[in-house]
Design a protein around this motif. Structure first.
Motif, PDB file in Angstrom:
ATOM      1  N   SER A  14     -11.002  -3.834  -5.937  1.00  0.00           N
ATOM      2  CA  SER A  14     -11.145  -5.291  -6.075  1.00  0.00           C
ATOM      3  C   SER A  14     -11.235  -5.740  -7.525  1.00  0.00           C
ATOM      4  N   SER A  15     -11.465  -4.814  -8.459  1.00  0.00           N
ATOM      5  CA  SER A  15     -11.534  -5.233  -9.867  1.00  0.00           C
ATOM      6  C   SER A  15     -11.290  -4.043 -10.784  1.00  0.00           C
ATOM      7  N   GLY A  16     -11.165  -4.335 -12.083  1.00  0.00           N
ATOM      8  CA  GLY A  16     -11.153  -3.314 -13.117  1.00  0.00           C
ATOM      9  C   GLY A  16     -10.066  -2.256 -12.985  1.00  0.00           C
ATOM     10  N   ASP A  63     -18.698  -0.752   2.392  1.00  0.00           N
ATOM     11  CA  ASP A  63     -19.723  -0.438   1.395  1.00  0.00           C
ATOM     12  C   ASP A  63     -19.914   1.064   1.429  1.00  0.00           C
ATOM     13  N   LEU A  64     -19.304   1.748   0.463  1.00  0.00           N
ATOM     14  CA  LEU A  64     -19.271   3.213   0.481  1.00  0.00           C
ATOM     15  C   LEU A  64     -20.589   3.850   0.051  1.00  0.00           C
ATOM     16  N   SER A  65     -21.581   3.026  -0.289  1.00  0.00           N
ATOM     17  CA  SER A  65     -22.895   3.604  -0.590  1.00  0.00           C
ATOM     18  C   SER A  65     -23.727   3.798   0.679  1.00  0.00           C
ATOM     19  N   VAL A  66     -23.206   3.298   1.799  1.00  0.00           N
ATOM     20  CA  VAL A  66     -23.915   3.443   3.073  1.00  0.00           C
ATOM     21  C   VAL A  66     -23.558   4.802   3.686  1.00  0.00           C
ATOM     22  N   ASN A  89     -10.277   8.020  -5.964  1.00  0.00           N
ATOM     23  CA  ASN A  89     -11.710   7.774  -5.811  1.00  0.00           C
ATOM     24  C   ASN A  89     -12.195   7.105  -7.086  1.00  0.00           C
ATOM     25  N   ASN A  90     -12.169   5.782  -7.076  1.00  0.00           N
ATOM     26  CA  ASN A  90     -12.467   5.030  -8.297  1.00  0.00           C
ATOM     27  C   ASN A  90     -13.787   4.256  -8.217  1.00  0.00           C
ATOM     28  N   ALA A  91     -14.209   3.859  -7.009  1.00  0.00           N
ATOM     29  CA  ALA A  91     -15.416   3.034  -6.878  1.00  0.00           C
ATOM     30  C   ALA A  91     -16.610   3.753  -7.489  1.00  0.00           C
ATOM     31  N   GLY A  92     -17.388   3.021  -8.256  1.00  0.00           N
ATOM     32  CA  GLY A  92     -18.570   3.618  -8.863  1.00  0.00           C
ATOM     33  C   GLY A  92     -19.296   2.580  -9.687  1.00  0.00           C
ATOM     34  N   PHE A  93     -20.572   2.835  -9.966  1.00  0.00           N
ATOM     35  CA  PHE A  93     -21.298   1.948 -10.872  1.00  0.00           C
ATOM     36  C   PHE A  93     -22.386   2.710 -11.602  1.00  0.00           C
ATOM     37  N   GLY A  94     -22.921   2.088 -12.652  1.00  0.00           N
ATOM     38  CA  GLY A  94     -23.941   2.733 -13.460  1.00  0.00           C
ATOM     39  C   GLY A  94     -25.186   1.875 -13.590  1.00  0.00           C
ATOM     40  N   ASN A 139     -10.016  11.590  -9.198  1.00  0.00           N
ATOM     41  CA  ASN A 139     -11.427  11.211  -9.140  1.00  0.00           C
ATOM     42  C   ASN A 139     -11.829  10.635 -10.494  1.00  0.00           C
ATOM     43  N   VAL A 140     -12.382   9.417 -10.476  1.00  0.00           N
ATOM     44  CA  VAL A 140     -12.728   8.777 -11.745  1.00  0.00           C
ATOM     45  C   VAL A 140     -14.123   9.227 -12.177  1.00  0.00           C
ATOM     46  N   ALA A 141     -14.137  10.013 -13.258  1.00  0.00           N
ATOM     47  CA  ALA A 141     -15.404  10.439 -13.882  1.00  0.00           C
ATOM     48  C   ALA A 141     -15.652   9.501 -15.055  1.00  0.00           C
ATOM     49  N   SER A 142     -15.949  10.043 -16.235  1.00  0.00           N
ATOM     50  CA  SER A 142     -16.276   9.213 -17.406  1.00  0.00           C
ATOM     51  C   SER A 142     -16.478  10.141 -18.591  1.00  0.00           C
ATOM     52  N   THR A 143     -16.418   9.589 -19.800  1.00  0.00           N
ATOM     53  CA  THR A 143     -16.824  10.392 -20.962  1.00  0.00           C
ATOM     54  C   THR A 143     -18.320  10.709 -20.888  1.00  0.00           C
ATOM     55  N   THR A 158     -24.047  11.913 -12.376  1.00  0.00           N
ATOM     56  CA  THR A 158     -23.061  11.762 -11.287  1.00  0.00           C
ATOM     57  C   THR A 158     -21.652  12.033 -11.808  1.00  0.00           C
ATOM     58  N   LYS A 159     -21.386  11.614 -13.041  1.00  0.00           N
ATOM     59  CA  LYS A 159     -20.029  11.797 -13.575  1.00  0.00           C
ATOM     60  C   LYS A 159     -19.778  13.248 -13.999  1.00  0.00           C
ATOM     61  N   ALA A 160     -20.849  13.954 -14.427  1.00  0.00           N
ATOM     62  CA  ALA A 160     -20.717  15.394 -14.690  1.00  0.00           C
ATOM     63  C   ALA A 160     -20.349  16.120 -13.392  1.00  0.00           C
ATOM     64  N   PRO A 185     -12.518   7.998 -18.421  1.00  0.00           N
ATOM     65  CA  PRO A 185     -12.382   6.886 -19.369  1.00  0.00           C
ATOM     66  C   PRO A 185     -13.630   6.793 -20.225  1.00  0.00           C
ATOM     67  N   GLY A 186     -13.466   6.248 -21.443  1.00  0.00           N
ATOM     68  CA  GLY A 186     -14.609   5.776 -22.222  1.00  0.00           C
ATOM     69  C   GLY A 186     -14.796   4.307 -21.887  1.00  0.00           C
ATOM     70  N   ALA A 187     -15.480   3.577 -22.781  1.00  0.00           N
ATOM     71  CA  ALA A 187     -15.713   2.144 -22.518  1.00  0.00           C
ATOM     72  C   ALA A 187     -14.381   1.436 -22.273  1.00  0.00           C
ATOM     73  N   THR A 190     -13.781  -4.005 -18.265  1.00  0.00           N
ATOM     74  CA  THR A 190     -13.852  -4.334 -16.835  1.00  0.00           C
ATOM     75  C   THR A 190     -15.194  -5.021 -16.563  1.00  0.00           C
ATOM     76  N   GLU A 191     -15.493  -5.207 -15.280  1.00  0.00           N
ATOM     77  CA  GLU A 191     -16.798  -5.792 -14.913  1.00  0.00           C
ATOM     78  C   GLU A 191     -17.931  -4.750 -14.920  1.00  0.00           C
ATOM     79  N   PHE A 192     -17.574  -3.517 -15.289  1.00  0.00           N
ATOM     80  CA  PHE A 192     -18.544  -2.418 -15.241  1.00  0.00           C
ATOM     81  C   PHE A 192     -19.862  -2.767 -15.943  1.00  0.00           C
ATOM     82  N   PHE A 193     -19.767  -3.341 -17.158  1.00  0.00           N
ATOM     83  CA  PHE A 193     -20.988  -3.581 -17.945  1.00  0.00           C
ATOM     84  C   PHE A 193     -21.788  -4.769 -17.401  1.00  0.00           C
ATOM     85  N   ASP A 194     -21.113  -5.696 -16.680  1.00  0.00           N
ATOM     86  CA  ASP A 194     -21.847  -6.769 -15.989  1.00  0.00           C
ATOM     87  C   ASP A 194     -22.713  -6.157 -14.892  1.00  0.00           C
TER      88      ASP A 194
HETATM   89  N1  LIG Z   1     -15.467   0.367 -17.432  1.00  0.00           N
HETATM   90  C1  LIG Z   1     -15.897   1.447 -18.094  1.00  0.00           C
HETATM   91  O1  LIG Z   1     -16.274   1.373 -19.293  1.00  0.00           O
HETATM   92  C2  LIG Z   1     -15.894   2.804 -17.407  1.00  0.00           C
HETATM   93  C3  LIG Z   1     -15.983   3.943 -18.213  1.00  0.00           C
HETATM   94  C4  LIG Z   1     -15.981   5.193 -17.606  1.00  0.00           C
HETATM   95  C5  LIG Z   1     -15.860   5.302 -16.234  1.00  0.00           C
HETATM   96  N2  LIG Z   1     -15.771   4.173 -15.468  1.00  0.00           N
HETATM   97  C6  LIG Z   1     -15.673   4.338 -14.012  1.00  0.00           C
HETATM   98  O2  LIG Z   1     -14.517   3.667 -13.560  1.00  0.00           O
HETATM   99  C7  LIG Z   1     -14.665   3.343 -12.178  1.00  0.00           C
HETATM  100  C8  LIG Z   1     -14.231   1.902 -11.958  1.00  0.00           C
HETATM  101  O3  LIG Z   1     -15.103   1.043 -12.656  1.00  0.00           O
HETATM  102  P1  LIG Z   1     -14.618  -0.282 -13.409  1.00  0.00           P
HETATM  103  O4  LIG Z   1     -14.861  -0.065 -14.842  1.00  0.00           O
HETATM  104  O5  LIG Z   1     -13.276  -0.687 -12.969  1.00  0.00           O
HETATM  105  O6  LIG Z   1     -15.754  -1.302 -12.930  1.00  0.00           O
HETATM  106  P2  LIG Z   1     -15.702  -2.570 -11.957  1.00  0.00           P
HETATM  107  O7  LIG Z   1     -14.745  -3.582 -12.484  1.00  0.00           O
HETATM  108  O8  LIG Z   1     -17.139  -2.963 -11.799  1.00  0.00           O
HETATM  109  O9  LIG Z   1     -15.130  -1.980 -10.594  1.00  0.00           O
HETATM  110  C9  LIG Z   1     -15.917  -1.219  -9.705  1.00  0.00           C
HETATM  111  C10 LIG Z   1     -15.254  -1.211  -8.345  1.00  0.00           C
HETATM  112  O10 LIG Z   1     -16.056  -0.433  -7.446  1.00  0.00           O
HETATM  113  C11 LIG Z   1     -16.315  -1.206  -6.273  1.00  0.00           C
HETATM  114  N3  LIG Z   1     -17.626  -0.895  -5.707  1.00  0.00           N
HETATM  115  C12 LIG Z   1     -18.835  -1.024  -6.308  1.00  0.00           C
HETATM  116  N4  LIG Z   1     -19.816  -0.712  -5.437  1.00  0.00           N
HETATM  117  C13 LIG Z   1     -19.207  -0.375  -4.263  1.00  0.00           C
HETATM  118  C14 LIG Z   1     -19.688   0.034  -3.010  1.00  0.00           C
HETATM  119  N5  LIG Z   1     -21.007   0.152  -2.754  1.00  0.00           N
HETATM  120  N6  LIG Z   1     -18.778   0.301  -2.022  1.00  0.00           N
HETATM  121  C15 LIG Z   1     -17.461   0.183  -2.255  1.00  0.00           C
HETATM  122  N7  LIG Z   1     -16.944  -0.205  -3.437  1.00  0.00           N
HETATM  123  C16 LIG Z   1     -17.819  -0.484  -4.428  1.00  0.00           C
HETATM  124  C17 LIG Z   1     -16.266  -2.658  -6.752  1.00  0.00           C
HETATM  125  O11 LIG Z   1     -15.913  -3.542  -5.681  1.00  0.00           O
HETATM  126  P3  LIG Z   1     -16.929  -4.431  -4.828  1.00  0.00           P
HETATM  127  O12 LIG Z   1     -17.985  -4.942  -5.765  1.00  0.00           O
HETATM  128  O13 LIG Z   1     -16.038  -5.466  -4.268  1.00  0.00           O
HETATM  129  O14 LIG Z   1     -17.469  -3.509  -3.774  1.00  0.00           O
HETATM  130  C18 LIG Z   1     -15.126  -2.601  -7.749  1.00  0.00           C
HETATM  131  O15 LIG Z   1     -13.894  -2.728  -7.091  1.00  0.00           O
HETATM  132  C19 LIG Z   1     -16.135   3.624 -11.849  1.00  0.00           C
HETATM  133  O16 LIG Z   1     -16.228   4.863 -11.158  1.00  0.00           O
HETATM  134  C20 LIG Z   1     -16.803   3.732 -13.216  1.00  0.00           C
HETATM  135  O17 LIG Z   1     -17.945   4.556 -13.181  1.00  0.00           O
HETATM  136  C21 LIG Z   1     -15.775   2.928 -16.020  1.00  0.00           C
END
Ligand SMILES: NC(=O)c1ccc[n+]([C@@H]2O[C@H](COP(=O)([O-])OP(=O)(O)OC[C@H]3O[C@@H](n4cnc5c(N)ncnc54)[C@H](OP(=O)(O)O)[C@@H]3O)[C@@H](O)[C@H]2O)c1
Length: 260
Positions: A14-16, A63-66, A89-94, A139-143, A158-160, A185-187, A190-194
């Motif tokens: 849905s984003s990023g 909601d994949l955290s369920v 496998n990209n969904a993730g948050f920090g 699989n999306v990990a991170s630096t 989690t990313k290790a 990826p590094g920084a 995206t909406e990641f930091f929000d």
């Molecule tokens: N941006 C960075 O700087 C960065 C750096 C290194 C790695 N990454 C990794 O890149 C991946 C993508 O992140 P992004 O940067 O693109 O951030 P993002 O814009 O916040 O995207 C995160 C995506 O994950 C989904 N998501 C979050 N919680 C979820 C849940 N409980 N169930 C299902 N889907 C969920 C969100 O959709 P909904 O909210 O609609 O569920 C959204 O589509 C993540 O694994 C992140 O750890 C990001």
């Protein structure tokens, strides 16, 4: 690699970065299964990509955290008669801040999404792809995977895990026609930091999602087990190998230390 007419499952579409994978692969003629919690955003994206590229799109809200959500997603895809050729496998948050101060429910969801759901989907589709003799998984990990990170301890751990799992599976799968890649990826802009709730977690200049996706698809085509996006990120990801652990911890801590 030719993705035309293949079926790609993208979590967090849905984003990023996930949304950019969807746009890039749709332009290459791939059919998409898009999943995240925000079904309205996925519906809008799917409609746009279908209209522009004449591809099939399926939207499945989850909601994949369920616990059990990943298995339900696999069941729903099967019910629709779809074979997944390529899993992302990209969904993730920090979370930023010390674990002693963190919301336990949020931390539990972070591990459930970044680790458990990713593992469940990887296991399910790796087995199906192996039986078929072809397929790909990113699989999306991170630096953050390359060293422990104080103030983001759980996220980095989690990313290790994702990096370690994916590289080991690359080895196991390499003779079975299945490619596995850990994308680091590094920084990235995206909406990641929000969601993290702090820009203090961003280290270095942010790269674009298109740069990250191009890096990933090139590395997958080259058959690599893992890839770090961006030259500066590559240098910083590799440097902890040669430094004492306390120095690695001090440098990582300083990079994301809460300011203000
Ligand atoms: N941006 C960075 O700087 C960065 C750096 C290194 C790695 N990454 C990794 O890149 C991946 C993508 O992140 P992004 O940067 O693109 O951030 P993002 O814009 O916040 O995207 C995160 C995506 O994950 C989904 N998501 C979050 N919680 C979820 C849940 N409980 N169930 C299902 N889907 C969920 C969100 O959709 P909904 O909210 O609609 O569920 C959204 O589509 C993540 O694994 C992140 O750890 C990001």
């Amino acid at each position: 690699m030719n993705h035309r007419d293949s079926t790609v499952l993208i979590t967090g579409a849905s984003s990023g970065i996930g949304k950019d994978f969807a746009e890039t692969l749709a332009a290459q003629g791939a059919n998409l299964i898009l999943t995240a919690r925000s079904v309205d955003k996925l519906d809008a994206l799917a409609g746009d990509l279908r209209a522009r590229h004449s591809i099939r799109t399926d939207v499945i809200g989850a909601d994949l955290s369920v616990p059990g959500a990943a298995a339900e997603l696999v069941g729903e895809i099967d019910k629709r008669g779809l074979d997944v050729d390529f899993l992302i496998n990209n969904a993730g948050f920090g979370t930023h801040g010390d674990l002693a101060d963190a919301d336990p429910t949020r931390i539990s969801s972070e591990v459930a999404l970044n680790v458990a759901a990713l593992t469940d989907l990887t296991t399910a589709y790796l087995q199906l792809m192996t039986a078929r003799g072809s397929g790909a998984i990113i699989n999306v990990a991170s630096t953050a995977a390359f060293q422990p990170v104080p103030h983001m301890a759980v996220y980095a751990a989690t990313k290790a895990y994702v990096l370690s799992l994916s590289e080991a599976l690359w080895w196991e799968a390499r003779r079975n026609g299945v490619r596995v890649l850990a994308l680091c990826p590094g920084a990235t802009d995206t909406e990641f930091f929000d969601v993290v709730g702090s820009d203090d977690a961003a280290v270095g200049a942010r790269r674009t999602t298109r740069q990250v996706v191009d890096t990933a698809l090139d590395a997958l085509a080259a058959g690599k087990p893992s890839v770090v996006d961006g030259l500066l990120n590559k240098v910083s990801a590799n440097s902890p190998r040669f430094a004492p652990r306390r120095m690695v911890l001090a440098i990582a801590e300083r990079a994301v230390r809460p300011r203000g």
